[in-house]
Design a protein around this motif. Structure first.
Motif, PDB file in Angstrom:
ATOM      1  N   TYR A 246      52.043  42.740  46.651  1.00  0.00           N
ATOM      2  CA  TYR A 246      51.583  41.444  47.159  1.00  0.00           C
ATOM      3  C   TYR A 246      52.001  41.399  48.626  1.00  0.00           C
ATOM      4  CZ  TYR A 246      51.060  36.284  47.036  1.00  0.00           C
ATOM      5  OH  TYR A 246      50.692  34.980  47.245  1.00  0.00           O
ATOM      6  N   GLN A 247      51.037  41.546  49.528  1.00  0.00           N
ATOM      7  CA  GLN A 247      51.346  41.834  50.924  1.00  0.00           C
ATOM      8  C   GLN A 247      50.969  40.691  51.864  1.00  0.00           C
ATOM      9  OE1 GLN A 247      50.122  46.065  51.884  1.00  0.00           O
ATOM     10  NE2 GLN A 247      49.189  45.874  49.849  1.00  0.00           N
ATOM     11  N   GLN A 248      51.778  40.573  52.944  1.00  0.00           N
ATOM     12  CA  GLN A 248      51.541  39.589  54.007  1.00  0.00           C
ATOM     13  C   GLN A 248      51.288  38.187  53.444  1.00  0.00           C
ATOM     14  OE1 GLN A 248      48.788  40.861  57.019  1.00  0.00           O
ATOM     15  NE2 GLN A 248      49.714  42.875  57.218  1.00  0.00           N
ATOM     16  N   GLY A 249      52.142  37.797  52.528  1.00  0.00           N
ATOM     17  CA  GLY A 249      52.089  36.445  51.996  1.00  0.00           C
ATOM     18  C   GLY A 249      50.938  36.170  51.057  1.00  0.00           C
ATOM     19  N   GLY A 250      50.182  37.218  50.687  1.00  0.00           N
ATOM     20  CA  GLY A 250      49.049  37.046  49.792  1.00  0.00           C
ATOM     21  C   GLY A 250      47.723  37.388  50.437  1.00  0.00           C
ATOM     22  N   MET A 251      47.761  37.852  51.683  1.00  0.00           N
ATOM     23  CA  MET A 251      46.516  38.268  52.340  1.00  0.00           C
ATOM     24  C   MET A 251      45.872  39.431  51.590  1.00  0.00           C
ATOM     25  SD  MET A 251      45.733  36.551  55.176  1.00  0.00           S
ATOM     26  CE  MET A 251      44.799  37.690  56.185  1.00  0.00           C
ATOM     27  N   LYS A 252      46.701  40.302  51.021  1.00  0.00           N
ATOM     28  CA  LYS A 252      46.194  41.477  50.312  1.00  0.00           C
ATOM     29  C   LYS A 252      47.023  41.680  49.047  1.00  0.00           C
ATOM     30  CE  LYS A 252      44.831  46.296  51.167  1.00  0.00           C
ATOM     31  NZ  LYS A 252      44.816  47.389  52.170  1.00  0.00           N
ATOM     32  N   ILE A 253      46.349  41.802  47.915  1.00  0.00           N
ATOM     33  CA  ILE A 253      47.012  42.046  46.631  1.00  0.00           C
ATOM     34  C   ILE A 253      46.386  43.286  46.011  1.00  0.00           C
ATOM     35  CG2 ILE A 253      47.608  41.094  44.369  1.00  0.00           C
ATOM     36  CD1 ILE A 253      47.078  38.289  45.517  1.00  0.00           C
ATOM     37  N   GLU A 254      47.225  44.281  45.704  1.00  0.00           N
ATOM     38  CA  GLU A 254      46.728  45.542  45.150  1.00  0.00           C
ATOM     39  C   GLU A 254      47.523  45.919  43.907  1.00  0.00           C
ATOM     40  OE1 GLU A 254      45.250  48.525  48.466  1.00  0.00           O
ATOM     41  OE2 GLU A 254      47.275  47.825  48.908  1.00  0.00           O
ATOM     42  N   TYR A 255      46.823  46.417  42.918  1.00  0.00           N
ATOM     43  CA  TYR A 255      47.444  46.916  41.685  1.00  0.00           C
ATOM     44  C   TYR A 255      47.291  48.432  41.641  1.00  0.00           C
ATOM     45  CZ  TYR A 255      47.975  47.905  36.671  1.00  0.00           C
ATOM     46  OH  TYR A 255      48.343  48.422  35.457  1.00  0.00           O
ATOM     47  N   PHE A 256      48.431  49.122  41.490  1.00  0.00           N
ATOM     48  CA  PHE A 256      48.442  50.575  41.366  1.00  0.00           C
ATOM     49  C   PHE A 256      48.809  50.927  39.928  1.00  0.00           C
ATOM     50  CE2 PHE A 256      49.120  49.650  45.792  1.00  0.00           C
ATOM     51  CZ  PHE A 256      48.463  50.667  46.483  1.00  0.00           C
ATOM     52  N   PRO A 257      47.831  51.288  39.103  1.00  0.00           N
ATOM     53  CA  PRO A 257      48.130  51.564  37.694  1.00  0.00           C
ATOM     54  C   PRO A 257      48.868  52.888  37.509  1.00  0.00           C
ATOM     55  CG  PRO A 257      45.844  52.054  38.168  1.00  0.00           C
ATOM     56  CD  PRO A 257      46.411  51.448  39.419  1.00  0.00           C
ATOM     57  N   VAL A 258      49.437  53.049  36.329  1.00  0.00           N
ATOM     58  CA  VAL A 258      50.073  54.321  35.959  1.00  0.00           C
ATOM     59  C   VAL A 258      48.989  55.389  35.800  1.00  0.00           C
ATOM     60  CG1 VAL A 258      51.320  55.514  34.105  1.00  0.00           C
ATOM     61  CG2 VAL A 258      52.083  53.253  34.880  1.00  0.00           C
ATOM     62  N   GLN A 275      43.671  49.101  42.700  1.00  0.00           N
ATOM     63  CA  GLN A 275      42.633  48.173  42.246  1.00  0.00           C
ATOM     64  C   GLN A 275      42.909  46.831  42.927  1.00  0.00           C
ATOM     65  OE1 GLN A 275      42.848  48.074  37.959  1.00  0.00           O
ATOM     66  NE2 GLN A 275      42.717  50.296  37.773  1.00  0.00           N
ATOM     67  N   PRO A 276      42.071  46.421  43.888  1.00  0.00           N
ATOM     68  CA  PRO A 276      42.349  45.185  44.633  1.00  0.00           C
ATOM     69  C   PRO A 276      42.090  43.931  43.805  1.00  0.00           C
ATOM     70  CG  PRO A 276      40.245  46.094  45.317  1.00  0.00           C
ATOM     71  CD  PRO A 276      40.855  47.102  44.365  1.00  0.00           C
ATOM     72  N   VAL A 277      42.879  42.911  44.075  1.00  0.00           N
ATOM     73  CA  VAL A 277      42.595  41.557  43.602  1.00  0.00           C
ATOM     74  C   VAL A 277      41.984  40.817  44.785  1.00  0.00           C
ATOM     75  CG1 VAL A 277      43.560  39.403  42.727  1.00  0.00           C
ATOM     76  CG2 VAL A 277      44.503  41.597  41.950  1.00  0.00           C
ATOM     77  N   THR A 278      40.768  40.353  44.642  1.00  0.00           N
ATOM     78  CA  THR A 278      40.051  39.733  45.761  1.00  0.00           C
ATOM     79  C   THR A 278      40.702  38.410  46.154  1.00  0.00           C
ATOM     80  OG1 THR A 278      37.977  40.744  45.056  1.00  0.00           O
ATOM     81  CG2 THR A 278      37.827  38.894  46.581  1.00  0.00           C
ATOM     82  N   THR A 279      41.043  38.294  47.423  1.00  0.00           N
ATOM     83  CA  THR A 279      41.647  37.078  47.950  1.00  0.00           C
ATOM     84  C   THR A 279      40.731  36.440  48.997  1.00  0.00           C
ATOM     85  OG1 THR A 279      42.807  38.180  49.766  1.00  0.00           O
ATOM     86  CG2 THR A 279      43.928  38.117  47.632  1.00  0.00           C
ATOM     87  N   ASP A 280      41.058  35.216  49.362  1.00  0.00           N
ATOM     88  CA  ASP A 280      40.338  34.521  50.434  1.00  0.00           C
ATOM     89  C   ASP A 280      41.355  33.708  51.228  1.00  0.00           C
ATOM     90  OD1 ASP A 280      38.235  33.669  52.011  1.00  0.00           O
ATOM     91  OD2 ASP A 280      37.538  32.141  50.607  1.00  0.00           O
ATOM     92  N   PHE A 281      42.411  34.394  51.663  1.00  0.00           N
ATOM     93  CA  PHE A 281      43.554  33.699  52.230  1.00  0.00           C
ATOM     94  C   PHE A 281      43.252  33.081  53.588  1.00  0.00           C
ATOM     95  CE2 PHE A 281      48.116  33.078  53.113  1.00  0.00           C
ATOM     96  CZ  PHE A 281      48.526  32.666  51.865  1.00  0.00           C
ATOM     97  N   ASN A 282      42.241  33.541  54.260  1.00  0.00           N
ATOM     98  CA  ASN A 282      41.868  32.925  55.533  1.00  0.00           C
ATOM     99  C   ASN A 282      41.320  31.506  55.356  1.00  0.00           C
ATOM    100  OD1 ASN A 282      42.609  35.079  57.138  1.00  0.00           O
ATOM    101  ND2 ASN A 282      40.581  36.002  57.144  1.00  0.00           N
ATOM    102  N   ARG A 283      41.059  31.116  54.109  1.00  0.00           N
ATOM    103  CA  ARG A 283      40.542  29.772  53.828  1.00  0.00           C
ATOM    104  C   ARG A 283      41.465  29.025  52.857  1.00  0.00           C
ATOM    105  NH1 ARG A 283      35.872  29.883  50.944  1.00  0.00           N
ATOM    106  NH2 ARG A 283      35.139  27.910  51.773  1.00  0.00           N
ATOM    107  N   TYR A 284      42.767  29.341  52.897  1.00  0.00           N
ATOM    108  CA  TYR A 284      43.668  28.800  51.888  1.00  0.00           C
ATOM    109  C   TYR A 284      43.657  27.276  51.822  1.00  0.00           C
ATOM    110  CZ  TYR A 284      47.013  28.357  55.822  1.00  0.00           C
ATOM    111  OH  TYR A 284      47.619  28.038  57.007  1.00  0.00           O
ATOM    112  N   GLN A 285      43.549  26.609  52.990  1.00  0.00           N
ATOM    113  CA  GLN A 285      43.637  25.152  52.947  1.00  0.00           C
ATOM    114  C   GLN A 285      42.407  24.512  52.307  1.00  0.00           C
ATOM    115  OE1 GLN A 285      46.632  23.794  53.842  1.00  0.00           O
ATOM    116  NE2 GLN A 285      45.800  22.025  52.758  1.00  0.00           N
TER     117      GLN A 285
END
Length: 330
Positions: A246-258, A275-285
């Motif tokens: 969980y990177q840069q406060g939630g700007m990028k979330i990635e899952y690395f499976p076994v 495997q990315p989790v799609t975020t939209d942190f630039n529009r958080y408010q």
């Protein structure tokens, strides 16, 4: 479609400043309360309030709406929704003025207050006035964080072995965001222990390392960085089936499976492919305001209200209390 009138008290960075220089009609970035009300189809931004002449002038210029010197001047408008974006030590006094205007909802910046007693009074007063009090813990509304919660709830990652949180700029200012977020994911903390004191930031905040245990059995270790080096807001979730970054406060979330090693037979490793989790942190408010609209219009519960914020404040208060009892420890 009904539009709710909205006003913003405090026209600094989070009120209007962070995205002020962007075109008013730009929709791909929404970082402030003023922009979120202006952009959202369910609200009309009707006023701003600030003691700064220049901030009021900027608000009027960009949003073509009146800006007042005092909260009392909102009486002539009586907005349905009012955001409180002043420094946290002023939250309670502004809240007391605002709630007497009879709004349907108040959106208060976090932390709800510097004082646990004041926070409790605010929650109780909002309940007595039947006014929704949202505290702006933005990650409880942003779509990437909501998707991650769904994955946790569906047990997609298996057992959560441990969590490491790296934060800076104080446990009250920034660490509280992640205490609140993990409470959203895993239930409220049931155990708290300060491990190392760390830095003191002026007279108002501290940066200790500490351990929290959550209701569902997850242990989270909070490790403080140094803000003067760089700002850090990162989480690593070590799970049965892989690692979530969980990177840069939630700007990028990635899952690395076994994965199975291509070199060492039957040896399990973390995959290099994520495997990315799609975020939209630039529009958080915008997502906070959208959740508010869905509550007002459709009765949908809000993920961050005064009570959940008060629970976070209680944890922060325990951390401060333990910190102050650890004389001489660094």
């Amino acid at each position: 479609m009904k539009k709710y009138s909205a006003a913003v008290v405090g026209l600094g960075s989070i009120g209007q400043g962070l995205d002020y220089d962007l075109d008013v009609n730009r929709k791909d970035i929404c970082l402030t309360h003023a922009s979120s009300y202006y952009q959202h189809y369910g609200f009309q931004l009707v006023a701003g309030v600030d003691t700064s002449d220049s901030f009021r002038a900027k608000f009027k210029s960009k949003f073509q709406a009146p800006a007042f010197l005092t909260v009392s001047e909102l009486e002539k408008i009586k907005p349905d929704v009012i955001s409180i974006c002043v420094p946290s030590h002023l939250h309670k006094s502004i809240f007391d003025e605002v709630i007497d205007l009879g709004p349907k909802a108040i959106v208060c910046e976090k932390p709800i207050s510097d004082s646990l007693l004041e926070a409790d009074e605010m929650v109780k007063k909002a309940q007595s006035k039947q006014c929704l009090l949202i505290v702006n813990f933005i990650r409880r509304f942003e779509k990437g964080n909501l998707e991650l919660k769904k994955k946790f709830d569906r047990n997609e990652f298996g057992k959560i072995r441990k969590v490491s949180v790296f934060y800076s700029k104080g446990v009250l200012n920034n660490g509280s965001h992640f205490i609140n977020l993990l409470s959203f994911f895993f239930g409220e903390p049931v155990y708290c222990r300060v491990i190392q004191k760390g830095n003191v930031l002026g007279n108002l905040d501290i940066e200790p390392d500490f351990l929290l245990k959550f209701q569902n059995g997850v242990d989270a270790y909070f490790i403080a960085g140094t803000e003067t080096d760089f700002s850090v807001k990162e989480i690593v979730f070590l799970t049965e089936k892989g690692i979530i970054n969980y990177q840069q406060g939630g700007m990028k979330i990635e899952y690395f499976p076994v994965d199975i090693s291509s070199i060492f037979k039957d040896y399990k490793i973390k995959s290099l492919e994520s495997q990315p989790v799609t975020t939209d942190f630039n529009r958080y408010q915008w997502y906070t305001v959208d959740a508010l609209y869905n509550h007002l219009e459709h009765g949908v519960d809000c993920n961050s209200d005064g009570l959940s914020a008060l629970h976070t404040q209680l944890v922060v208060d325990k951390i401060f209390s333990q910190y102050n009892q650890m004389e001489g420890m660094k």
